[in-house]
Design an enzyme around this catalytic site. Structure first.
Site, PDB file in Angstrom:
ATOM      1  N   HIS A  49       0.839  -1.187   0.000  1.00  0.00           N
ATOM      2  CA  HIS A  49       0.000   0.000   0.000  1.00  0.00           C
ATOM      3  C   HIS A  49       0.884   1.251   0.000  1.00  0.00           C
ATOM      4  CE1 HIS A  49       0.366  -0.665   4.502  1.00  0.00           C
ATOM      5  NE2 HIS A  49       0.758   0.588   4.385  1.00  0.00           N
TER       6      HIS A  49
HETATM    7  P1  TYD Z   1      -1.940  -3.053   7.552  1.00  0.00           P
HETATM    8  O1  TYD Z   1      -1.509  -1.628   7.614  1.00  0.00           O
HETATM    9  O2  TYD Z   1      -2.770  -3.488   6.388  1.00  0.00           O
HETATM   10  O3  TYD Z   1      -0.667  -4.007   7.684  1.00  0.00           O
HETATM   11  P2  TYD Z   1       0.570  -4.228   6.696  1.00  0.00           P
HETATM   12  O4  TYD Z   1       0.689  -3.053   5.823  1.00  0.00           O
HETATM   13  O5  TYD Z   1       1.739  -4.380   7.587  1.00  0.00           O
HETATM   14  O6  TYD Z   1       0.366  -5.469   5.938  1.00  0.00           O
HETATM   15  O7  TYD Z   1      -2.699  -3.393   8.911  1.00  0.00           O
HETATM   16  C1  TYD Z   1      -3.146  -4.692   9.225  1.00  0.00           C
HETATM   17  C2  TYD Z   1      -4.441  -4.564   9.999  1.00  0.00           C
HETATM   18  O8  TYD Z   1      -4.220  -3.867  11.234  1.00  0.00           O
HETATM   19  C3  TYD Z   1      -5.520  -3.817   9.237  1.00  0.00           C
HETATM   20  O9  TYD Z   1      -6.759  -4.464   9.464  1.00  0.00           O
HETATM   21  C4  TYD Z   1      -5.545  -2.462   9.893  1.00  0.00           C
HETATM   22  C5  TYD Z   1      -5.063  -2.730  11.304  1.00  0.00           C
HETATM   23  N1  TYD Z   1      -4.292  -1.595  11.865  1.00  0.00           N
HETATM   24  C6  TYD Z   1      -4.859  -0.811  12.863  1.00  0.00           C
HETATM   25  O10 TYD Z   1      -6.006  -1.041  13.299  1.00  0.00           O
HETATM   26  N2  TYD Z   1      -4.140   0.231  13.372  1.00  0.00           N
HETATM   27  C7  TYD Z   1      -2.892   0.515  12.936  1.00  0.00           C
HETATM   28  O11 TYD Z   1      -2.257   1.472  13.434  1.00  0.00           O
HETATM   29  C8  TYD Z   1      -2.311  -0.293  11.887  1.00  0.00           C
HETATM   30  C9  TYD Z   1      -0.934  -0.019  11.360  1.00  0.00           C
HETATM   31  C10 TYD Z   1      -3.042  -1.336  11.393  1.00  0.00           C
END
Ligand code: TYD
Length: 132
Positions: A49
């Site tokens: 992302h």
């Molecule tokens: P995501 O940012 O998609 O993880 P990555 O980029 O590392 O693969 O986050 C994973 C999940 O955690 C998603 O459902 C959103 C949640 N999340 C939060 O609730 N708060 C946060 O601060 C972060 C970073 C993620």
């Protein structure tokens, strides 16, 4: 490099090491949120992302992982393999993380609170944003 790298000063003494991430060591924003990824299963990849407004700095405080960065024109890899090495993730920088070591703890300082509407999770949409 399309992303700024930080070599945070290593402090410490005979007892061990210490690293500070703040404006004096170059962090260009005040962190409103800190989160960390750990226990990532072998072969898993994360990220995929970009953010519209969020600024972040990521550091592997333990172990290592590889980060792929893409600004819409250039794609490059960086190994985060030192607790003193930070990579800046400014807005509109697509990032993917791979090759997590078992002991990897990837710490991220973020300029703002979690907001799903700030994410661009579709690569095609990211490229379209970049060309605007
Ligand atoms: P995501 O940012 O998609 O993880 P990555 O980029 O590392 O693969 O986050 C994973 C999940 O955690 C998603 O459902 C959103 C949640 N999340 C939060 O609730 N708060 C946060 O601060 C972060 C970073 C993620």
């Amino acid at each position: 490099m399309i992303a700024k790298l930080y070599n945070f000063p290593l402090l410490g003494d005979a007892r061990g090491s210490l690293i500070v991430m703040d404006k004096h060591s170059g962090v260009p924003f005040t962190a409103k949120r800190v989160y960390y990824l750990f226990g990532t299963a072998e072969g898993e990849s994360r990220g995929f992302h970009a953010h519209k407004k969020l600024h972040q700095i990521a550091v592997c405080v333990s172990g290592r992982c590889r980060m792929v960065l893409d600004d819409g024109a250039v794609r490059e890899d960086v190994w985060l393999d030192s607790p003193a090495l930070g990579v800046e993730l400014p807005p509109m920088l697509w990032h993917e993380m791979y090759d997590f070591s078992n002991d990897c703890v990837l710490l991220v300082l973020a300029s703002d609170y979690y907001d799903e509407s700030d994410y661009i999770r579709d690569y095609k949409e990211f490229r379209e944003y970049c060309s605007k």
